[in-house]
Design an enzyme around this catalytic site. Structure first.
Site, PDB file in Angstrom:
ATOM      1  N   CYS A  36       0.970  -1.787   0.105  1.00 32.61           N
ATOM      2  CA  CYS A  36       0.127   0.306   0.291  1.00 32.61           C
ATOM      3  C   CYS A  36       0.663   1.347   0.161  1.00 32.61           C
ATOM      4  CB  CYS A  36      -0.996   0.039   1.597  1.00 32.61           C
ATOM      5  SG  CYS A  36      -2.269   1.134   0.585  1.00 32.61           S
ATOM      6  N   HIS A  53      -3.618  -5.337   1.616  1.00 37.37           N
ATOM      7  CA  HIS A  53      -2.466  -5.239   2.697  1.00 37.37           C
ATOM      8  C   HIS A  53      -2.902  -7.178   2.567  1.00 37.37           C
ATOM      9  CE1 HIS A  53      -2.598  -1.088   4.282  1.00 37.37           C
ATOM     10  NE2 HIS A  53      -3.535  -1.615   3.237  1.00 37.37           N
ATOM     11  N   GLU A  82      -0.794  -8.760   4.968  1.00 41.84           N
ATOM     12  CA  GLU A  82      -0.248  -8.404   6.579  1.00 41.84           C
ATOM     13  C   GLU A  82      -1.695  -9.167   7.283  1.00 41.84           C
ATOM     14  OE1 GLU A  82      -0.152  -6.093   5.013  1.00 41.84           O
ATOM     15  OE2 GLU A  82      -0.958  -4.671   6.090  1.00 41.84           O
TER      16      GLU A  82
END
Length: 212
Positions: A90, A182, A184
């Site tokens: 991002c 994202h 994660e």
């Protein structure tokens, strides 16, 4: 000589997560689950300890100012251009890009793409979509987009790994990986595992050797 398993080889790598803003803990936990040792990077001494660097989400203008204030711009650029694996998610992809569409914004210029900030909408337009990423195999990856950029131009040396709505959202140029979304924030480890394979390849050919 014994042959180490993939996870054993990955554990030897120390991956830094830039700890100035963003999903630092989430990335560190995901890297640990994928088999790496993850440490926060705030200083030049921290940077010297790592084999690779992840730059998480956040606000790109602020992070570039902080990188400059802490004297990390030139050391990061130097190591990445010498071969250290780098992954921007991002905001991290914005920081890594060659330039930002319609903005005079400094970047690290590590990957030959032009990105547009907040292209998929503001915070209340964030979304999770099933994203086809051939490099990750099946099933589609559950990609979470939050105030995400998209890629408007891809240089000739850049591999376009995934698109959403006709716009690039995952790219790689040699030792540099960029994702608009994202990974994660999901329980799917495949993008982190993909990055750790890049790290392993770099370690096998010799840390910080010139990129091909």
């Amino acid at each position: 000589m014994s042959v180490a398993s993939e996870s054993e080889r990955s554990r030897r790598a120390v991956v830094g997560v830039l700890a100035l803003q963003g999903d630092v803990d989430e990335h560190a936990a995901a890297l640990a689950r994928a088999g790496a040792t993850a440490i926060p990077v705030k200083t030049l001494d921290d940077l010297r300890r790592v084999d690779a660097l992840v730059v998480p989400g956040g606000e790109s203008t602020t992070v570039m100012k902080l990188l400059d204030r802490f004297g990390l711009v030139d050391p990061i650029v130097g190591r990445v251009r010498a071969g250290m694996p780098f992954w921007g998610t991002c905001m991290g992809m914005i920081v890594a890009a060659h330039d930002v569409a319609d903005l005079e914004q400094p970047t690290l210029d590590l990957i030959d793409v032009t990105v547009r900030r907040n292209a998929f909408g503001r915070q209340n337009e964030s979304a999770e979509v099933d994203l086809d990423v051939p490099a990750l195999g099946e099933p589609p990856f559950p990609a979470i987009f939050i105030r995400a950029p998209w890629i408007e131009r891809v240089g000739p040396q850049v591999e376009l790994l995934a698109e959403r709505g006709g716009h690039g959202v995952m790219v790689r140029q040699r030792n540099v990986l960029g994702t608009s979304f994202h990974p994660e924030l999901t329980s799917d480890p495949r993008v982190h595992q993909y990055f750790l394979r890049m790290v392993e390849e770099a370690l096998l050919r010799g840390k910080d050797c010139p990129a091909a």
